[in-house]
Design an enzyme around this catalytic site. Structure first.
Site, PDB file in Angstrom:
ATOM      1  N   LYS A 138       0.875  -1.049  -0.224  1.00 49.98           N
ATOM      2  CA  LYS A 138       0.168  -0.043   0.065  1.00 49.98           C
ATOM      3  C   LYS A 138       0.686   1.152   0.207  1.00 49.98           C
ATOM      4  CE  LYS A 138      -2.308   3.429   1.883  1.00 49.98           C
ATOM      5  NZ  LYS A 138      -1.917   4.676   1.241  1.00 49.98           N
ATOM      6  N   CYS A 197      13.013  10.081   8.212  1.00 46.87           N
ATOM      7  CA  CYS A 197      12.791   9.750   9.877  1.00 46.87           C
ATOM      8  C   CYS A 197      14.179   9.840  10.714  1.00 46.87           C
ATOM      9  CB  CYS A 197      12.122   8.339   9.858  1.00 46.87           C
ATOM     10  SG  CYS A 197      13.000   6.932   9.063  1.00 46.87           S
TER      11      CYS A 197
END
Ligand code: NAI
Ligand code: MG
Length: 488
Positions: free
Chosen positions: A186, A295
Protein backbone atom coordinates in the site's frame (compact mmCIF):
# COMPACT_ATOMS: atom_id res chain seq x y z
CA UNK A 1 -0.73 17.38 -17.62
CA UNK A 2 2.63 18.91 -16.83
CA UNK A 3 4.78 15.95 -17.96
CA UNK A 4 3.64 14.80 -21.40
CA UNK A 5 6.78 12.69 -22.02
CA UNK A 6 6.87 10.91 -18.70
CA UNK A 7 6.77 7.12 -19.07
CA UNK A 8 4.21 6.11 -16.44
CA UNK A 9 3.75 2.60 -15.03
CA UNK A 10 0.18 1.20 -14.89
CA UNK A 11 -1.70 3.30 -12.33
CA UNK A 12 -4.21 0.60 -11.46
CA UNK A 13 -4.54 -2.03 -8.79
CA UNK A 14 -2.43 -5.18 -9.14
CA UNK A 15 -4.40 -8.15 -7.82
CA UNK A 16 -3.70 -11.83 -8.43
CA UNK A 17 -1.24 -11.06 -11.21
CA UNK A 18 -3.52 -8.68 -13.15
CA UNK A 19 -3.71 -4.88 -13.50
CA UNK A 20 -7.32 -3.97 -12.77
CA UNK A 21 -9.48 -0.97 -11.92
CA UNK A 22 -10.67 -0.66 -8.37
CA UNK A 23 -14.08 -2.16 -7.61
CA UNK A 24 -15.52 1.35 -7.19
CA UNK A 25 -13.71 2.59 -10.35
CA UNK A 26 -12.76 5.72 -8.37
CA UNK A 27 -9.52 7.52 -9.07
CA UNK A 28 -7.33 10.10 -7.34
CA UNK A 29 -4.86 12.69 -8.65
CA UNK A 30 -1.14 12.66 -8.22
CA UNK A 31 0.53 16.05 -8.00
CA UNK A 32 3.96 17.32 -9.03
CA UNK A 33 5.18 19.18 -5.93
CA UNK A 34 7.45 21.41 -8.03
CA UNK A 35 4.42 22.94 -9.78
CA UNK A 36 1.45 22.04 -7.60
CA UNK A 37 -0.26 20.61 -10.71
CA UNK A 38 -1.84 17.18 -11.09
CA UNK A 39 -0.20 15.10 -13.83
CA UNK A 40 -1.81 11.67 -13.53
CA UNK A 41 -4.92 9.88 -12.32
CA UNK A 42 -4.43 6.83 -10.16
CA UNK A 43 -6.94 4.12 -9.30
CA UNK A 44 -8.22 4.53 -5.72
CA UNK A 45 -9.03 1.28 -3.94
CA UNK A 46 -11.14 0.46 -0.92
CA UNK A 47 -11.95 -2.46 1.39
CA UNK A 48 -13.35 -4.55 -1.47
CA UNK A 49 -10.08 -4.37 -3.42
CA UNK A 50 -8.15 -5.16 -0.26
CA UNK A 51 -10.31 -8.21 0.30
CA UNK A 52 -9.70 -9.50 -3.23
CA UNK A 53 -5.95 -8.99 -2.83
CA UNK A 54 -5.94 -10.75 0.55
CA UNK A 55 -7.77 -13.77 -0.93
CA UNK A 56 -5.22 -14.00 -3.72
CA UNK A 57 -2.31 -13.60 -1.29
CA UNK A 58 -3.77 -16.29 1.00
CA UNK A 59 -3.99 -18.76 -1.90
CA UNK A 60 -0.44 -17.92 -2.97
CA UNK A 61 0.98 -18.39 0.49
CA UNK A 62 -0.85 -21.68 1.13
CA UNK A 63 -0.80 -23.31 -2.31
CA UNK A 64 1.33 -21.20 -4.66
CA UNK A 65 4.66 -22.24 -6.17
CA UNK A 66 6.77 -19.66 -4.29
CA UNK A 67 7.21 -21.67 -1.08
CA UNK A 68 7.75 -24.93 -2.99
CA UNK A 69 10.49 -24.02 -5.48
CA UNK A 70 14.11 -24.43 -4.36
CA UNK A 71 15.16 -21.40 -2.30
CA UNK A 72 17.85 -20.70 -4.90
CA UNK A 73 15.10 -20.12 -7.46
CA UNK A 74 13.53 -17.49 -5.20
CA UNK A 75 16.92 -15.96 -4.68
CA UNK A 76 17.44 -15.72 -8.44
CA UNK A 77 14.13 -13.88 -8.87
CA UNK A 78 15.12 -11.35 -6.18
CA UNK A 79 18.43 -10.77 -7.93
CA UNK A 80 16.57 -10.31 -11.21
CA UNK A 81 14.40 -7.66 -9.58
CA UNK A 82 17.60 -5.87 -8.53
CA UNK A 83 18.96 -6.13 -12.12
CA UNK A 84 15.74 -4.66 -13.54
CA UNK A 85 15.70 -1.80 -11.00
CA UNK A 86 19.24 -0.94 -12.09
CA UNK A 87 18.40 -1.28 -15.79
CA UNK A 88 15.41 1.05 -15.37
CA UNK A 89 17.26 3.31 -12.93
CA UNK A 90 17.06 6.51 -14.94
CA UNK A 91 13.32 6.11 -15.54
CA UNK A 92 12.69 5.30 -11.87
CA UNK A 93 14.75 8.27 -10.67
CA UNK A 94 12.71 10.59 -12.91
CA UNK A 95 9.40 9.16 -11.65
CA UNK A 96 10.54 9.52 -8.05
CA UNK A 97 11.59 13.12 -8.57
CA UNK A 98 8.33 14.13 -10.25
CA UNK A 99 6.18 12.32 -7.69
CA UNK A 100 8.00 13.23 -4.46
CA UNK A 101 9.84 16.40 -5.45
CA UNK A 102 13.29 15.17 -4.50
CA UNK A 103 16.29 16.10 -6.66
CA UNK A 104 16.68 13.56 -9.46
CA UNK A 105 20.41 13.53 -8.69
CA UNK A 106 19.65 12.32 -5.15
CA UNK A 107 17.25 9.66 -6.44
CA UNK A 108 19.98 8.43 -8.83
CA UNK A 109 22.63 8.31 -6.12
CA UNK A 110 20.57 7.05 -3.18
CA UNK A 111 17.03 5.78 -3.76
CA UNK A 112 17.59 3.64 -6.84
CA UNK A 113 20.88 1.85 -6.02
CA UNK A 114 19.76 1.34 -2.40
CA UNK A 115 16.50 -0.23 -3.58
CA UNK A 116 18.37 -2.65 -5.83
CA UNK A 117 20.78 -3.31 -2.96
CA UNK A 118 18.01 -4.42 -0.61
CA UNK A 119 16.80 -7.05 -3.11
CA UNK A 120 20.37 -8.31 -3.63
CA UNK A 121 20.93 -8.61 0.10
CA UNK A 122 17.61 -10.35 0.73
CA UNK A 123 18.31 -12.73 -2.18
CA UNK A 124 20.93 -14.25 0.11
CA UNK A 125 18.47 -14.67 3.00
CA UNK A 126 16.06 -16.58 0.74
CA UNK A 127 18.55 -19.47 0.98
CA UNK A 128 19.08 -19.17 4.74
CA UNK A 129 15.77 -20.03 6.40
CA UNK A 130 17.63 -22.14 8.92
CA UNK A 131 16.39 -23.47 12.24
CA UNK A 132 18.32 -24.92 15.17
CA UNK A 133 18.68 -28.35 16.66
CA UNK A 134 17.90 -28.10 20.38
CA UNK A 135 19.32 -30.43 23.07
CA UNK A 136 16.40 -30.77 25.54
CA UNK A 137 17.34 -29.79 29.08
CA UNK A 138 15.18 -32.07 31.22
CA UNK A 139 14.96 -35.27 29.13
CA UNK A 140 17.51 -38.06 28.87
CA UNK A 141 19.85 -37.39 25.99
CA UNK A 142 19.28 -39.35 22.79
CA UNK A 143 15.55 -39.99 23.39
CA UNK A 144 14.25 -36.87 21.65
CA UNK A 145 15.16 -34.91 18.57
CA UNK A 146 13.97 -31.32 18.85
CA UNK A 147 14.49 -28.58 16.33
CA UNK A 148 13.06 -25.26 15.28
CA UNK A 149 11.71 -24.66 11.83
CA UNK A 150 11.07 -21.28 10.28
CA UNK A 151 7.87 -20.64 8.36
CA UNK A 152 6.74 -17.54 6.45
CA UNK A 153 4.56 -15.38 8.69
CA UNK A 154 1.90 -15.50 5.95
CA UNK A 155 -0.04 -12.65 4.34
CA UNK A 156 1.52 -9.27 5.07
CA UNK A 157 0.03 -5.80 4.60
CA UNK A 158 2.88 -3.39 3.90
CA UNK A 159 2.06 0.29 4.28
CA UNK A 160 4.75 2.72 3.14
CA UNK A 161 5.21 6.52 3.19
CA UNK A 162 6.00 9.11 0.53
CA UNK A 163 9.50 10.22 1.55
CA UNK A 164 11.39 7.31 -0.09
CA UNK A 165 8.60 5.67 -2.06
CA UNK A 166 10.62 3.05 -3.97
CA UNK A 167 13.17 2.38 -1.24
CA UNK A 168 10.55 1.95 1.50
CA UNK A 169 8.61 -0.41 -0.79
CA UNK A 170 11.85 -2.35 -1.37
CA UNK A 171 12.54 -2.52 2.39
CA UNK A 172 9.13 -4.14 2.81
CA UNK A 173 8.71 -6.31 -0.29
CA UNK A 174 12.24 -7.77 -0.50
CA UNK A 175 12.23 -9.53 2.91
CA UNK A 176 8.57 -10.56 2.50
CA UNK A 177 9.40 -12.34 -0.77
CA UNK A 178 12.72 -13.71 0.50
CA UNK A 179 11.01 -15.42 3.45
CA UNK A 180 8.04 -16.71 1.43
CA UNK A 181 5.33 -14.29 2.57
CA UNK A 182 2.64 -12.91 0.24
CA UNK A 183 2.47 -9.13 0.27
CA UNK A 184 -0.19 -6.52 -0.25
CA UNK A 185 1.74 -3.31 -0.79
CA UNK A 186 0.00 0.00 0.00
CA UNK A 187 1.95 3.04 -1.26
CA UNK A 188 1.34 6.54 0.08
CA UNK A 189 -1.38 8.36 -1.85
CA UNK A 190 1.05 11.24 -2.51
CA UNK A 191 3.55 8.97 -4.33
CA UNK A 192 1.97 6.07 -6.20
CA UNK A 193 4.31 5.83 -9.20
CA UNK A 194 7.44 3.85 -8.35
CA UNK A 195 5.61 1.22 -6.29
CA UNK A 196 3.64 0.44 -9.45
CA UNK A 197 6.88 0.23 -11.43
CA UNK A 198 8.35 -2.09 -8.78
CA UNK A 199 5.37 -4.42 -8.99
CA UNK A 200 5.68 -4.45 -12.79
CA UNK A 201 9.38 -5.32 -12.41
CA UNK A 202 8.64 -8.08 -9.89
CA UNK A 203 6.13 -9.63 -12.27
CA UNK A 204 8.63 -9.51 -15.13
CA UNK A 205 11.30 -11.05 -12.88
CA UNK A 206 9.07 -14.05 -12.18
CA UNK A 207 7.20 -13.37 -8.92
CA UNK A 208 4.07 -15.55 -9.22
CA UNK A 209 0.50 -14.21 -9.18
CA UNK A 210 -0.82 -13.39 -5.70
CA UNK A 211 2.61 -13.28 -4.08
CA UNK A 212 2.82 -9.50 -4.49
CA UNK A 213 -0.32 -7.37 -4.83
CA UNK A 214 -0.60 -3.60 -4.96
CA UNK A 215 -3.53 -1.58 -3.66
CA UNK A 216 -3.38 2.15 -4.32
CA UNK A 217 -5.59 4.47 -2.32
CA UNK A 218 -6.02 6.51 0.82
CA UNK A 219 -4.51 5.53 4.15
CA UNK A 220 -7.65 5.62 6.26
CA UNK A 221 -9.43 3.54 3.60
CA UNK A 222 -6.99 1.01 2.13
CA UNK A 223 -4.49 1.03 5.01
CA UNK A 224 -7.22 0.70 7.59
CA UNK A 225 -8.86 -2.17 5.65
CA UNK A 226 -5.57 -4.07 5.65
CA UNK A 227 -5.11 -3.53 9.38
CA UNK A 228 -8.67 -4.67 10.10
CA UNK A 229 -8.64 -7.74 7.84
CA UNK A 230 -8.64 -11.01 9.78
CA UNK A 231 -6.78 -12.90 7.03
CA UNK A 232 -3.78 -10.55 7.18
CA UNK A 233 -1.16 -12.03 9.51
CA UNK A 234 1.11 -9.04 9.82
CA UNK A 235 1.23 -5.31 9.19
CA UNK A 236 4.58 -3.68 8.43
CA UNK A 237 4.20 0.08 8.61
CA UNK A 238 6.44 3.08 8.05
CA UNK A 239 4.93 6.50 8.68
CA UNK A 240 3.73 8.82 11.41
CA UNK A 241 3.69 7.90 15.08
CA UNK A 242 0.05 8.98 15.20
CA UNK A 243 -1.04 6.45 12.54
CA UNK A 244 1.27 3.85 14.12
CA UNK A 245 -0.74 4.12 17.33
CA UNK A 246 -4.03 3.81 15.40
CA UNK A 247 -2.70 0.64 13.76
CA UNK A 248 -1.77 -0.87 17.11
CA UNK A 249 -5.25 -0.13 18.46
CA UNK A 250 -7.18 -1.57 15.54
CA UNK A 251 -4.73 -4.44 14.98
CA UNK A 252 -5.44 -5.59 18.54
CA UNK A 253 -8.78 -7.10 17.50
CA UNK A 254 -7.04 -9.77 15.44
CA UNK A 255 -3.73 -9.70 17.39
CA UNK A 256 -1.88 -9.59 14.11
CA UNK A 257 1.87 -9.06 14.17
CA UNK A 258 2.76 -5.41 13.83
CA UNK A 259 6.07 -3.76 13.09
CA UNK A 260 6.39 0.01 13.10
CA UNK A 261 9.00 2.44 11.80
CA UNK A 262 7.75 5.80 13.04
CA UNK A 263 8.93 9.33 13.63
CA UNK A 264 12.10 10.72 15.09
CA UNK A 265 13.76 13.81 16.47
CA UNK A 266 17.31 12.63 16.12
CA UNK A 267 20.17 14.56 17.75
CA UNK A 268 23.39 15.52 15.98
CA UNK A 269 25.97 15.95 18.76
CA UNK A 270 29.19 17.85 18.02
CA UNK A 271 31.86 17.52 20.70
CA UNK A 272 34.57 20.14 21.22
CA UNK A 273 37.27 18.05 19.54
CA UNK A 274 35.29 17.24 16.35
CA UNK A 275 36.73 17.71 12.86
CA UNK A 276 34.78 20.92 12.22
CA UNK A 277 34.73 20.74 8.41
CA UNK A 278 33.38 17.19 8.48
CA UNK A 279 30.89 18.00 11.24
CA UNK A 280 29.49 21.08 9.46
CA UNK A 281 29.02 19.10 6.24
CA UNK A 282 27.61 16.19 8.22
CA UNK A 283 25.15 18.30 10.22
CA UNK A 284 23.91 19.93 6.98
CA UNK A 285 23.44 16.55 5.31
CA UNK A 286 21.76 15.19 8.45
CA UNK A 287 18.96 17.79 8.33
CA UNK A 288 18.72 18.93 4.71
CA UNK A 289 18.97 15.60 2.85
CA UNK A 290 15.60 14.83 1.22
CA UNK A 291 14.39 18.30 2.31
CA UNK A 292 14.50 17.04 5.90
CA UNK A 293 11.72 14.56 5.12
CA UNK A 294 13.49 11.57 6.54
CA UNK A 295 12.74 9.76 9.76
CA UNK A 296 16.42 9.83 10.79
CA UNK A 297 16.80 13.58 10.09
CA UNK A 298 19.35 15.12 12.45
CA UNK A 299 16.81 17.74 13.47
CA UNK A 300 18.25 18.69 16.87
CA UNK A 301 21.82 20.02 16.82
CA UNK A 302 23.85 20.12 20.04
CA UNK A 303 27.24 21.83 19.72
CA UNK A 304 29.85 22.29 22.45
CA UNK A 305 29.84 25.87 23.69
CA UNK A 306 33.54 26.38 22.84
CA UNK A 307 32.81 26.06 19.10
CA UNK A 308 29.08 26.87 18.96
CA UNK A 309 29.12 30.40 17.45
CA UNK A 310 31.65 29.55 14.76
CA UNK A 311 29.83 26.31 13.97
CA UNK A 312 26.40 27.93 13.55
CA UNK A 313 27.90 30.67 11.34
CA UNK A 314 29.47 28.12 9.04
CA UNK A 315 26.40 25.90 8.96
CA UNK A 316 24.16 28.89 8.17
CA UNK A 317 26.47 29.79 5.26
CA UNK A 318 26.19 26.25 3.91
CA UNK A 319 22.39 26.29 4.31
CA UNK A 320 22.00 29.65 2.58
CA UNK A 321 24.07 28.45 -0.39
CA UNK A 322 21.99 25.32 -1.05
CA UNK A 323 20.27 25.66 -4.40
CA UNK A 324 16.49 25.26 -4.19
CA UNK A 325 14.61 24.30 -7.34
CA UNK A 326 12.57 21.68 -9.19
CA UNK A 327 13.83 18.15 -8.63
CA UNK A 328 14.33 17.50 -12.35
CA UNK A 329 16.85 20.36 -12.64
CA UNK A 330 20.22 18.58 -12.26
CA UNK A 331 21.69 21.55 -10.35
CA UNK A 332 18.97 21.45 -7.66
CA UNK A 333 20.11 20.54 -4.15
CA UNK A 334 16.84 21.16 -2.28
CA UNK A 335 13.60 20.22 -4.01
CA UNK A 336 10.05 21.12 -2.98
CA UNK A 337 8.36 19.45 -0.01
CA UNK A 338 6.06 16.60 -0.99
CA UNK A 339 2.73 18.36 -0.63
CA UNK A 340 0.92 21.53 0.25
CA UNK A 341 -0.07 19.88 3.53
CA UNK A 342 3.58 19.22 4.37
CA UNK A 343 4.56 22.79 3.42
CA UNK A 344 1.85 24.11 5.74
CA UNK A 345 2.99 21.83 8.54
CA UNK A 346 6.63 22.88 8.24
CA UNK A 347 5.84 26.60 7.92
CA UNK A 348 3.46 26.29 10.86
CA UNK A 349 6.18 24.79 13.08
CA UNK A 350 8.62 27.60 12.25
CA UNK A 351 5.95 30.15 13.23
CA UNK A 352 5.38 28.25 16.48
CA UNK A 353 9.15 28.34 17.10
CA UNK A 354 9.30 32.09 16.53
CA UNK A 355 6.39 32.60 18.95
CA UNK A 356 8.15 30.39 21.48
CA UNK A 357 11.11 32.79 21.28
CA UNK A 358 13.47 31.05 18.85
CA UNK A 359 15.85 33.11 16.71
CA UNK A 360 16.25 32.48 12.99
CA UNK A 361 19.91 32.08 11.92
CA UNK A 362 18.97 31.35 8.30
CA UNK A 363 15.80 30.66 6.29
CA UNK A 364 12.55 30.78 8.21
CA UNK A 365 10.10 31.11 5.34
CA UNK A 366 8.70 29.52 2.21
CA UNK A 367 10.17 30.42 -1.18
CA UNK A 368 6.74 31.33 -2.58
CA UNK A 369 5.37 30.91 -6.07
CA UNK A 370 4.03 27.65 -7.47
CA UNK A 371 5.42 24.49 -5.89
CA UNK A 372 5.96 23.65 -2.24
CA UNK A 373 9.44 25.08 -1.60
CA UNK A 374 10.72 25.90 1.88
CA UNK A 375 14.11 27.46 2.66
CA UNK A 376 16.70 25.52 4.65
CA UNK A 377 16.22 26.88 8.16
CA UNK A 378 18.18 27.00 11.42
CA UNK A 379 16.46 28.06 14.65
CA UNK A 380 18.60 29.13 17.61
CA UNK A 381 17.87 30.27 21.20
CA UNK A 382 15.71 27.24 21.80
CA UNK A 383 15.22 25.11 24.90
CA UNK A 384 14.13 21.54 25.56
CA UNK A 385 10.56 22.56 26.45
CA UNK A 386 9.75 24.13 23.09
CA UNK A 387 7.51 22.26 20.66
CA UNK A 388 10.05 22.77 17.84
CA UNK A 389 12.58 20.87 19.96
CA UNK A 390 10.22 18.08 21.01
CA UNK A 391 8.02 17.45 17.95
CA UNK A 392 8.93 16.02 14.56
CA UNK A 393 8.78 18.74 11.90
CA UNK A 394 9.76 16.59 8.88
CA UNK A 395 11.16 19.45 6.85
CA UNK A 396 14.44 21.36 6.39
CA UNK A 397 14.29 22.90 9.86
CA UNK A 398 17.08 22.49 12.41
CA UNK A 399 16.99 23.58 16.07
CA UNK A 400 20.43 24.34 17.56
CA UNK A 401 21.52 24.39 21.21
CA UNK A 402 24.88 24.68 23.00
CA UNK A 403 26.11 22.39 25.78
CA UNK A 404 28.97 22.27 28.28
CA UNK A 405 29.27 18.73 29.63
CA UNK A 406 28.88 15.34 27.96
CA UNK A 407 26.43 14.12 30.63
CA UNK A 408 24.35 17.22 30.01
CA UNK A 409 24.17 16.68 26.24
CA UNK A 410 23.34 12.99 26.62
CA UNK A 411 20.46 13.93 28.95
CA UNK A 412 19.16 16.51 26.46
CA UNK A 413 19.54 14.08 23.55
CA UNK A 414 17.55 11.44 25.43
CA UNK A 415 14.89 13.92 26.52
CA UNK A 416 12.50 12.94 23.70
CA UNK A 417 9.56 10.61 23.16
CA UNK A 418 11.47 9.41 20.09
CA UNK A 419 14.59 7.26 19.87
CA UNK A 420 15.28 6.49 16.25
CA UNK A 421 18.83 7.64 15.53
CA UNK A 422 21.64 9.97 16.56
CA UNK A 423 25.06 11.04 15.39
CA UNK A 424 28.13 11.95 17.39
CA UNK A 425 31.00 13.95 15.94
CA UNK A 426 34.34 13.58 17.74
CA UNK A 427 37.96 12.49 17.21
CA UNK A 428 38.06 10.85 20.64
CA UNK A 429 37.26 7.16 20.28
CA UNK A 430 36.54 6.70 24.00
CA UNK A 431 34.03 9.55 24.08
CA UNK A 432 32.44 8.22 20.87
CA UNK A 433 31.85 4.82 22.48
CA UNK A 434 30.68 6.30 25.78
CA UNK A 435 28.11 8.56 24.10
CA UNK A 436 26.97 5.83 21.68
CA UNK A 437 26.34 3.57 24.66
CA UNK A 438 24.41 6.20 26.62
CA UNK A 439 22.05 7.28 23.83
CA UNK A 440 18.53 5.84 23.63
CA UNK A 441 18.43 5.33 19.88
CA UNK A 442 18.05 2.42 17.46
CA UNK A 443 21.00 3.62 15.37
CA UNK A 444 23.97 5.72 16.50
CA UNK A 445 26.35 7.04 13.87
CA UNK A 446 29.82 8.32 14.72
CA UNK A 447 31.32 10.87 12.32
CA UNK A 448 28.61 10.11 9.75
CA UNK A 449 24.80 10.30 9.49
CA UNK A 450 22.10 8.54 7.43
CA UNK A 451 24.40 5.60 6.61
CA UNK A 452 21.92 2.78 6.11
CA UNK A 453 22.67 -0.66 4.85
CA UNK A 454 20.47 -3.70 4.29
CA UNK A 455 22.79 -5.74 6.53
CA UNK A 456 22.35 -3.36 9.50
CA UNK A 457 19.19 -3.70 11.64
CA UNK A 458 17.11 -0.52 11.64
CA UNK A 459 14.34 0.65 13.97
CA UNK A 460 13.59 2.74 16.99
CA UNK A 461 13.43 2.97 20.76
CA UNK A 462 10.37 4.45 22.50
CA UNK A 463 7.74 6.03 20.21
CA UNK A 464 9.96 5.63 17.14
CA UNK A 465 8.58 2.18 16.63
CA UNK A 466 8.39 -1.55 17.24
CA UNK A 467 10.88 -4.06 15.91
CA UNK A 468 13.89 -3.90 13.63
CA UNK A 469 13.96 -4.23 9.87
CA UNK A 470 16.89 -5.35 7.72
CA UNK A 471 19.80 -7.60 8.57
CA UNK A 472 19.15 -10.75 10.56
CA UNK A 473 16.35 -8.85 12.32
CA UNK A 474 14.21 -9.10 9.16
CA UNK A 475 14.23 -12.86 9.61
CA UNK A 476 12.54 -12.54 13.01
CA UNK A 477 10.09 -10.06 11.56
CA UNK A 478 8.80 -12.12 8.60
CA UNK A 479 8.91 -15.68 9.95
CA UNK A 480 7.27 -17.69 12.70
CA UNK A 481 9.32 -20.17 14.70
CA UNK A 482 7.97 -23.68 15.17
CA UNK A 483 9.46 -26.14 17.66
CA UNK A 484 9.28 -29.74 16.44
CA UNK A 485 9.88 -32.41 19.06
CA UNK A 486 10.24 -36.08 18.08
CA UNK A 487 10.37 -38.97 20.52
CA UNK A 488 12.90 -41.38 19.08
P1 NAI B 1 0.95 8.95 7.51
O1 NAI B 1 1.46 8.16 8.65
O2 NAI B 1 -0.47 9.39 7.51
O3 NAI B 1 1.19 8.14 6.14
C1 NAI B 1 2.05 7.03 5.98
C2 NAI B 1 1.30 5.88 5.31
O4 NAI B 1 0.25 5.46 6.15
C3 NAI B 1 0.64 6.24 3.97
O5 NAI B 1 0.72 5.15 3.10
C4 NAI B 1 -0.81 6.48 4.37
O6 NAI B 1 -1.69 6.27 3.31
C5 NAI B 1 -0.99 5.42 5.45
N1 NAI B 1 -2.09 5.69 6.39
C6 NAI B 1 -2.60 6.89 6.77
N2 NAI B 1 -3.61 6.71 7.65
C7 NAI B 1 -3.73 5.38 7.84
C8 NAI B 1 -4.58 4.56 8.65
N3 NAI B 1 -5.52 5.10 9.43
N4 NAI B 1 -4.42 3.23 8.62
C9 NAI B 1 -3.46 2.66 7.87
N5 NAI B 1 -2.64 3.37 7.08
C10 NAI B 1 -2.75 4.72 7.06
O7 NAI B 1 1.91 10.20 7.37
P2 NAI B 1 1.58 11.61 6.62
O8 NAI B 1 0.23 12.08 7.04
O9 NAI B 1 1.85 11.44 5.21
O10 NAI B 1 2.69 12.54 7.27
C11 NAI B 1 2.49 13.11 8.56
C12 NAI B 1 3.76 13.13 9.36
O11 NAI B 1 4.16 11.80 9.61
C13 NAI B 1 4.96 13.76 8.71
O12 NAI B 1 4.98 15.15 8.86
C14 NAI B 1 6.07 13.10 9.47
O13 NAI B 1 6.25 13.74 10.70
C15 NAI B 1 5.56 11.72 9.70
N6 NAI B 1 6.06 10.75 8.71
C16 NAI B 1 7.10 9.93 9.07
C17 NAI B 1 7.64 9.06 8.14
C18 NAI B 1 8.77 8.18 8.49
O14 NAI B 1 9.57 7.82 7.62
N7 NAI B 1 8.88 7.71 9.72
C19 NAI B 1 7.17 9.01 6.76
C20 NAI B 1 6.03 9.87 6.49
C21 NAI B 1 5.54 10.70 7.45
MG1 MG C 1 -1.63 11.20 7.52
Amino acid sequence: MSHPNLKLPPLKQFIDGEWVDSASERTMETIDPATGKAFAQVSAGDAEDVDRAVKSARLAVEHGPWTKVPPAARSRVLNRIADLIEARGEELATLESVDNGKPVTAARMADIPSSAGVFRYMAGWAMRMEGEQIPLANRPQGQFLAYTQRAPIGVVGQIVPWNFPLLMAAWKVAPALAFGCASILKPAEQTPLTAAALVQIAQEAGVPAGQLNLIQGLGHVVGAALVGHNEVNKIAFTGSTEVGKTIVRSGADTLKRISLELGGKSPTIVLADADIDAAVAGAAHAIFFNQGQICTAGSRLYVHESIYDKFIDRLATVAAALKTGPGLDPTTQIGPLVSEEQLRRVAGYVEIGKKEGAGVAVGGDAVGGPGYFYRPTILTHVNQKMRVVQEEIFGPVLVATRFKEIDEVVAMANDSVYGLAASVWTRDVSKAHAVARALHAGTVWVNCHHVMDPAMPFGGYKQSGWGREMGAAAYEMYTESKSVCIQL
